[in-house]
Design a protein around this motif. Structure first.
Motif, mmCIF file in Angstrom:
data_model
loop_
_atom_site.group_PDB
_atom_site.id
_atom_site.type_symbol
_atom_site.label_atom_id
_atom_site.label_comp_id
_atom_site.label_asym_id
_atom_site.label_seq_id
_atom_site.Cartn_x
_atom_site.Cartn_y
_atom_site.Cartn_z
ATOM 1 N N ARG A 1 0.811 -1.213 0.000
ATOM 2 C CA ARG A 1 0.000 0.000 0.000
ATOM 3 C C ARG A 1 0.851 1.274 0.000
ATOM 4 N N GLU A 2 2.149 1.122 0.281
ATOM 5 C CA GLU A 2 3.023 2.303 0.328
ATOM 6 C C GLU A 2 3.582 2.631 -1.048
ATOM 7 N N GLU A 3 4.269 3.784 -1.154
ATOM 8 C CA GLU A 3 4.886 4.197 -2.411
ATOM 9 C C GLU A 3 5.795 3.082 -2.916
ATOM 10 N N GLY A 4 5.692 2.777 -4.193
ATOM 11 C CA GLY A 4 6.522 1.727 -4.780
ATOM 12 C C GLY A 4 6.030 0.327 -4.449
ATOM 13 N N GLY A 5 4.839 0.242 -3.866
ATOM 14 C CA GLY A 5 4.306 -1.042 -3.436
ATOM 15 C C GLY A 5 4.090 -2.051 -4.552
ATOM 16 N N LEU A 6 4.068 -1.590 -5.794
ATOM 17 C CA LEU A 6 3.838 -2.507 -6.917
ATOM 18 C C LEU A 6 4.869 -3.631 -6.947
ATOM 19 N N LYS A 7 6.068 -3.307 -6.487
ATOM 20 C CA LYS A 7 7.110 -4.348 -6.423
ATOM 21 C C LYS A 7 6.684 -5.452 -5.467
ATOM 22 N N ALA A 8 6.181 -5.063 -4.300
ATOM 23 C CA ALA A 8 5.729 -6.058 -3.326
ATOM 24 C C ALA A 8 4.570 -6.872 -3.889
ATOM 25 N N ILE A 9 3.739 -6.215 -4.697
ATOM 26 C CA ILE A 9 2.618 -6.919 -5.318
ATOM 27 C C ILE A 9 3.142 -7.996 -6.273
ATOM 28 N N HIS A 10 4.085 -7.618 -7.114
ATOM 29 C CA HIS A 10 4.638 -8.597 -8.059
ATOM 30 C C HIS A 10 5.387 -9.718 -7.353
ATOM 31 N N ASP A 11 6.075 -9.384 -6.255
ATOM 32 C CA ASP A 11 6.747 -10.423 -5.460
ATOM 33 C C ASP A 11 5.728 -11.439 -4.953
ATOM 34 N N SER B 1 -17.266 -19.333 -4.534
ATOM 35 C CA SER B 1 -18.202 -18.740 -3.577
ATOM 36 C C SER B 1 -18.346 -19.557 -2.297
ATOM 37 N N ASN B 2 -17.950 -20.825 -2.332
ATOM 38 C CA ASN B 2 -18.161 -21.688 -1.171
ATOM 39 C C ASN B 2 -16.898 -21.901 -0.336
ATOM 40 N N ILE B 3 -15.922 -21.003 -0.485
ATOM 41 C CA ILE B 3 -14.695 -21.140 0.305
ATOM 42 C C ILE B 3 -14.930 -20.957 1.794
ATOM 43 N N ASP B 4 -13.941 -21.461 2.567
ATOM 44 C CA ASP B 4 -13.860 -21.062 3.959
ATOM 45 C C ASP B 4 -12.833 -19.918 3.975
ATOM 46 N N PRO B 5 -13.250 -18.699 4.270
ATOM 47 C CA PRO B 5 -12.332 -17.559 4.207
ATOM 48 C C PRO B 5 -11.141 -17.660 5.157
ATOM 49 N N TYR B 6 -11.267 -18.446 6.241
ATOM 50 C CA TYR B 6 -10.108 -18.640 7.110
ATOM 51 C C TYR B 6 -9.012 -19.387 6.344
ATOM 52 N N ARG B 7 -9.392 -20.391 5.573
ATOM 53 C CA ARG B 7 -8.416 -21.182 4.821
ATOM 54 C C ARG B 7 -7.778 -20.354 3.705
ATOM 55 N N VAL B 8 -8.570 -19.518 3.066
ATOM 56 C CA VAL B 8 -8.062 -18.720 1.950
ATOM 57 C C VAL B 8 -7.117 -17.632 2.442
ATOM 58 N N THR B 9 -7.524 -16.899 3.479
ATOM 59 C CA THR B 9 -6.642 -15.843 3.983
ATOM 60 C C THR B 9 -5.372 -16.466 4.569
ATOM 61 N N HIS B 10 -5.510 -17.635 5.154
ATOM 62 C CA HIS B 10 -4.360 -18.359 5.710
ATOM 63 C C HIS B 10 -3.348 -18.683 4.618
ATOM 64 N N VAL B 11 -3.790 -19.294 3.543
ATOM 65 C CA VAL B 11 -2.857 -19.727 2.499
ATOM 66 C C VAL B 11 -2.227 -18.525 1.780
ATOM 67 N N ILE B 12 -2.978 -17.456 1.635
ATOM 68 C CA ILE B 12 -2.426 -16.261 0.973
ATOM 69 C C ILE B 12 -1.295 -15.668 1.814
ATOM 70 N N VAL B 13 -1.528 -15.552 3.111
ATOM 71 C CA VAL B 13 -0.492 -15.004 3.993
ATOM 72 C C VAL B 13 0.691 -15.965 4.083
ATOM 73 N N GLU B 14 0.393 -17.235 4.177
ATOM 74 C CA GLU B 14 1.440 -18.263 4.263
ATOM 75 C C GLU B 14 2.346 -18.207 3.035
ATOM 76 N N THR B 15 1.765 -18.126 1.874
ATOM 77 C CA THR B 15 2.527 -18.121 0.625
ATOM 78 C C THR B 15 3.331 -16.840 0.442
ATOM 79 N N THR B 16 2.724 -15.697 0.764
ATOM 80 C CA THR B 16 3.375 -14.428 0.436
ATOM 81 C C THR B 16 4.279 -13.892 1.537
ATOM 82 N N LEU B 17 4.057 -14.332 2.787
ATOM 83 C CA LEU B 17 4.826 -13.746 3.884
ATOM 84 C C LEU B 17 5.704 -14.730 4.653
ATOM 85 N N ALA B 18 5.340 -16.008 4.615
ATOM 86 C CA ALA B 18 6.093 -16.979 5.416
ATOM 87 C C ALA B 18 7.354 -17.450 4.704
#
Lengths: 354, 356
Positions: free
Chosen positions: B261-271, B339-356
């Motif tokens: 969300r900060e200046e130059g954040g597009l790099k973090a997005i592509h990462d 539409s039938n996801i469990d949002p806990y599982r989805v937010t979990h995997v997104i954070v796990e993949t991008t930050l862990a």
């Protein structure tokens, strides 16, 4: 829907808003000769501050299977007062005991002896909580929400459900819950049950004689609320044969000893005593209960006494958290939905304390 | 069509009861996710209004009736996690979202909140924000899509998206009622729109940080089903309710971290996109049952077997909104979740993949 069968709320409301000129309406409610509920209203000139100020009344017992035609007056003796959620204001509902002219309790007045026993054992502080299950029917005699002449999909999605295709009659449940809270009935919760169109409410914890009083009034309020919606309540323990759950009145019980540290010993003692009087208990645990206690559909078979921690197939279940904490209460799963709670609380105290 | 009285609320008669004084008691509706990822609820009376969720008692229920426990050991524990105001009962009454636990203290089979909450706590400093676009389809009680002709189909897709008019918009009452119910309850609902398939709608929840995303989306789903029940209408979260040339239903998941969300954040997005591209299968595994029926490569989806991304590309797995690309910062949109996801599982995997 015929006008006769559902309340015309808007039209009625303009009349219910009318000033009562200081008069009070008191609805006397009693249990009839077939364990159903009856009621009639009397006008009072004053607002009673306690039950002793209410008059004894009487009714035609030959019309309710409580007396012969040639000696039909049955006395109504006020036993408990509740606020009236239908009439509002200072109006009241009066639960009454029935007495014969010779002073003896009427045949289906089980409150009389229950109250005496509870008085005798008052120091044990017996608490009860009853889980009243019931089934809703439409005026054509079909379970509410079921397809005409058929059956809904099998049990599975209905327990505690939400959704128009799985939950039938929530209006009545919600209205009843509020009516009970307003009236002063100790309603502790509600949930949708395993069979579609079946619901449960819980009353308690109530000490001693209060359990019977509060449950009977809760039943009266349910019938009366459902009447407003043009829906019928059944307390039959096995309203639909086949792979459909029955309806019970699981009765939770504890004494002060059970609620204290190491109360689990008192719990097992009580279970042991109750285990020796299975037949005496079953005798007052509801008509047609044999159709319900089959050993399936989360019941234990009517012929066998059993108990277990967290076991919903047993006669008596000890909740897991009670086993874990070493104190608490027991749940008698045998009573059917159509019990008289005075008889059930009576026999439980009699077996475990007398 | 005559509606059985059981299936639609009798509002006027019910309201005279709902106006009755509660004598200081509070009704708390405990809500949980069952063994089939559906929602269940039951109510408890409290003697007074709690100040926060920690004051609510733990409870339990019969897990053998909800595919969560066997009959001979059926008690499942309900642990309150989040509080919302109750739009159906009003006053001080509450809705309590709960986590389910087994007797041995372990999270119940479908309790994905437990591990999600831990992960979000670990990556708190990254301030992960989410916004989910929940699509859903309305059905009548006979099993037809709401508004569709009996035994047939409406005209082809085209006029329905964001439409207005009785012949193109079906079920707006439910959408309007739900929107208000969410706002009242405290759910962070950010918008609604009619969708491409007639009888299909969307609401968006967010931006929510961390564990809140799952909490708010599940609560919004409960409110939707409960509101629709009042109207005698049924909600489906199936990702491909009608086969053929009809859109499926998704849960596009928008995601950003503080860095993005900060200046130059597009790099973090592509990462982040790069990391996600290496774990396509792990993501798809939690992106919804029957998602293969929806992610076909048609109807504004990318094929389930392929990972792709692009600016303003609705046919890709991940879309970078054009304005984000232009400003060089913002967020990404993962269009794969159904539409039938469990949002806990989805937010979990997104954070796990991008930050862990």
């Amino acid at each position: 829907m015929s006008l006769a069968n559902k309340s015309n709320t808007q039209t009625l409301a303009k009349y219910l808003q009318l000033e009562q000129n200081g008069k009070i309406q008191a609805e006397y409610v009693w249990i009839d000769g077939n364990s159903g509920l009856r009621s009639k209203t009397t006008t009072l000139d004053f607002k009673p501050s306690n039950i002793s100020e209410l008059k004894e009344w009487n009714f035609d017992g030959s019309s309710t299977n409580q007396a012969p035609g040639d000696n039909s007056d049955v006395l109504l003796r006020p036993a408990a007062i509740f606020k009236d959620p239908f009439r509002g204001g200072d109006n009241i509902i009066v639960l009454a005991e029935c007495y014969n002219n010779d002073g003896t309790p009427n045949r289906t007045n089980h409150r009389h002896s229950c109250a005496k026993l509870m008085e005798t054992h008052a120091e044990s502080h017996p608490w009860f909580g009853i889980e009243q299950e019931y089934t809703l029917f439409d005026l054509d005699g079909q379970v509410l929400g079921w397809p005409k002449g058929g059956f809904p999909g099998p049990q599975g999605p209905y327990y505690c459900s939400v959704g128009a295709n799985v939950s039938f009659g929530r209006d009545i449940v919600e209205a009843h819950y509020r009516a009970c809270l307003y009236a002063g009935v100790t309603i502790s919760g509600v949930n949708a049950e395993v069979m579609p169109g079946q619901w449960e409410f819980q009353v308690g914890p109530c000490e001693g004689i209060d359990m019977g009083d509060h449950l009977w009034i809760a039943r009266y309020l349910l019938h009366r609320v459902a009447e407003d919606f043009g829906v019928v309540v059944s307390f039959h323990p096995k309203p639909i044969k086949g792979d459909w759950n029955g309806a019970g009145c699981h009765t939770n019980f504890s004494t002060q000893a059970m609620r204290e540290e190491n109360g689990i010993k008192a719990i097992y003692d009580a279970i042991d005593k109750m285990g020796k009087r299975h037949a005496e208990h079953i005798a007052v645990y509801g008509e047609d209960n044999d159709q319900r206690l089959t050993g399936r559909h989360e019941t234990g078979h009517i012929s066998q006494f059993s108990f277990g921690v967290a076991n919903r197939g047993a006669s008596i279940r000890i909740p897991r958290h009670c086993a874990a904490e070493g104190k608490g209460y027991l749940e008698d799963r045998r009573p059917a939905s159509n019990i008289d709670p005075y008889r059930v609380t009576h026999v439980i105290v009699e077996s475990s304390l007398a």
